[in-house]
Design an enzyme around this catalytic site. Sequence first.
Site, PDB file in Angstrom:
ATOM      1  N   ASP A  11       0.840  -1.196   0.000  1.00 44.09           N
ATOM      2  CA  ASP A  11       0.000   0.000   0.000  1.00 44.09           C
ATOM      3  C   ASP A  11       0.879   1.251   0.000  1.00 44.09           C
ATOM      4  OD1 ASP A  11      -1.900   2.103   0.698  1.00 44.09           O
ATOM      5  OD2 ASP A  11      -3.242   0.492   1.297  1.00 44.09           O
ATOM      6  N   SER A  22      -6.905   4.375  -1.400  1.00 46.48           N
ATOM      7  CA  SER A  22      -6.691   2.931  -1.292  1.00 46.48           C
ATOM      8  C   SER A  22      -7.950   2.128  -1.590  1.00 46.48           C
ATOM      9  CB  SER A  22      -6.178   2.579   0.114  1.00 46.48           C
ATOM     10  OG  SER A  22      -4.896   3.107   0.321  1.00 46.48           O
ATOM     11  N   THR A  41      -7.923  -1.884   1.829  1.00 44.44           N
ATOM     12  CA  THR A  41      -7.440  -2.870   0.856  1.00 44.44           C
ATOM     13  C   THR A  41      -8.000  -4.268   1.111  1.00 44.44           C
ATOM     14  OG1 THR A  41      -5.444  -1.580   0.430  1.00 44.44           O
ATOM     15  CG2 THR A  41      -5.400  -3.911  -0.183  1.00 44.44           C
ATOM     16  N   ASP A  64       2.178   2.726   3.390  1.00 46.12           N
ATOM     17  CA  ASP A  64       1.341   3.900   3.143  1.00 46.12           C
ATOM     18  C   ASP A  64       1.276   4.820   4.359  1.00 46.12           C
ATOM     19  OD1 ASP A  64      -0.921   5.350   1.688  1.00 46.12           O
ATOM     20  OD2 ASP A  64      -1.976   4.640   3.468  1.00 46.12           O
TER      21      ASP A  64
END
Length: 429
Positions: free
Chosen positions: A32, A80, A133, A258
């Site tokens: 991510d 995301s 996700t 991320d």
Amino acid sequence: MKFKLSLLALLCSASSVMAESAPKNIIYMIGDGMGPAYTTAYRYFKDDPNTKVVDPTVFDTILRGMAHTYPDDHTYVTDSAAGATALSSGRKSYNGAIAVDTDKKPVKTMLEIAKERGMTTALVATSQINHATPASFAAHNESRRNYDEIANDYIDNKIAGKLPVDLMLGGGTKYYVRDDRNLVEEFKSAGYQYSDDFAALNEIKQIPALGLFAEVGLPFALDENPTRLTQMTSKALDLLDGQNDKGFFVMIEGSQIDWCGHANDIACAMGEMDDFAKSIEQAKAYVDKNPDTLLVITADHSTGGLTLGAHGQYKWETEVVKGVKATAGTITDELQKTDDLKSVWQRYTNIEFTEENSIKLEQAKKMGDKALLLAVKDIINHASFTGWTTGGHTAIDVQVFAYGQRAKDFYGSQNNTDIADKLIDFIKQ
């Protein structure tokens, strides 16, 4: 002679068909926020400065192509949720969408298709397991922020009368043990082994199973356990191996790359990248032992606008990054606890505690936590010559990596939806 040639042609044809057959197992790994600057930074971060050649990493050995990440509008910058929806279903959608289209109608995901076809399914993440996700593979919701509703879908979104995910490892007890509904008890009633103790990860001996090892996301790799994703990946693959003659589908997310990018925390990011890279090594080793398996790795987007080299200087100081022993948030917390800023600074970094840095930290501390956190990150980024353009996402293309059966199908420039379409086609075969 003619018979021999015909037999040879038949054997070559059969060999070609076998070589092109769909993989039995699919390991899908998503870093991510892991744009190209992150994998480049990781190469230099891991490099041995005593050798002339910069050594390649696992990412360099299996690079196949690039993917476009834009959502279903002309903002070009995805979040995301929309990114994961594209990667799970082959459908573009709006930012915030969890496996729904722009009309907020559910779209079928590859995990759901795998479950329909009798495959074993799994999700592994360092975030809460109902974060954007992983959620976009097993749930459907108009907003990624509806965490309780998304968690409910892991029970309620039944596929052919069965729960959608057979194995889940990550965080999220806050959402699964609630006053209004105890989903953990429902999983246990459905035959799932449950654990909330990461130290007892190896005590999970069966599928179906649920492991929730934090209230929300797991602690950062740099702050606590540097290999927690690697360990969960190893456990997941051990449990999935030989579980089902029809194979398995697993999505494994390096979720907090991320989060470090949003924080503009380079040492934090490299800690997450190292854990993700080691997890990929585990997956590659599994493919080597099981050549009917495909490993695909990509990112949903890039985060932070990371650059290597800043302030007009032609260098990036990896030794500075390596010398940072905790996330900026943890360093900030420790600095707030004492007046001896120098000892804390020297415990957690190898950056000189100059008079300039001392004044900056002292003044920032008087202004509160936020100012001190910004000062800590500014000193680290300045000393390492690390640049950031944003605390959000960027629209650049991301890399696509593949290894194993049908890996060659992922060469070139492609849409993120193309990755999903190919994987869904394999699952359906």
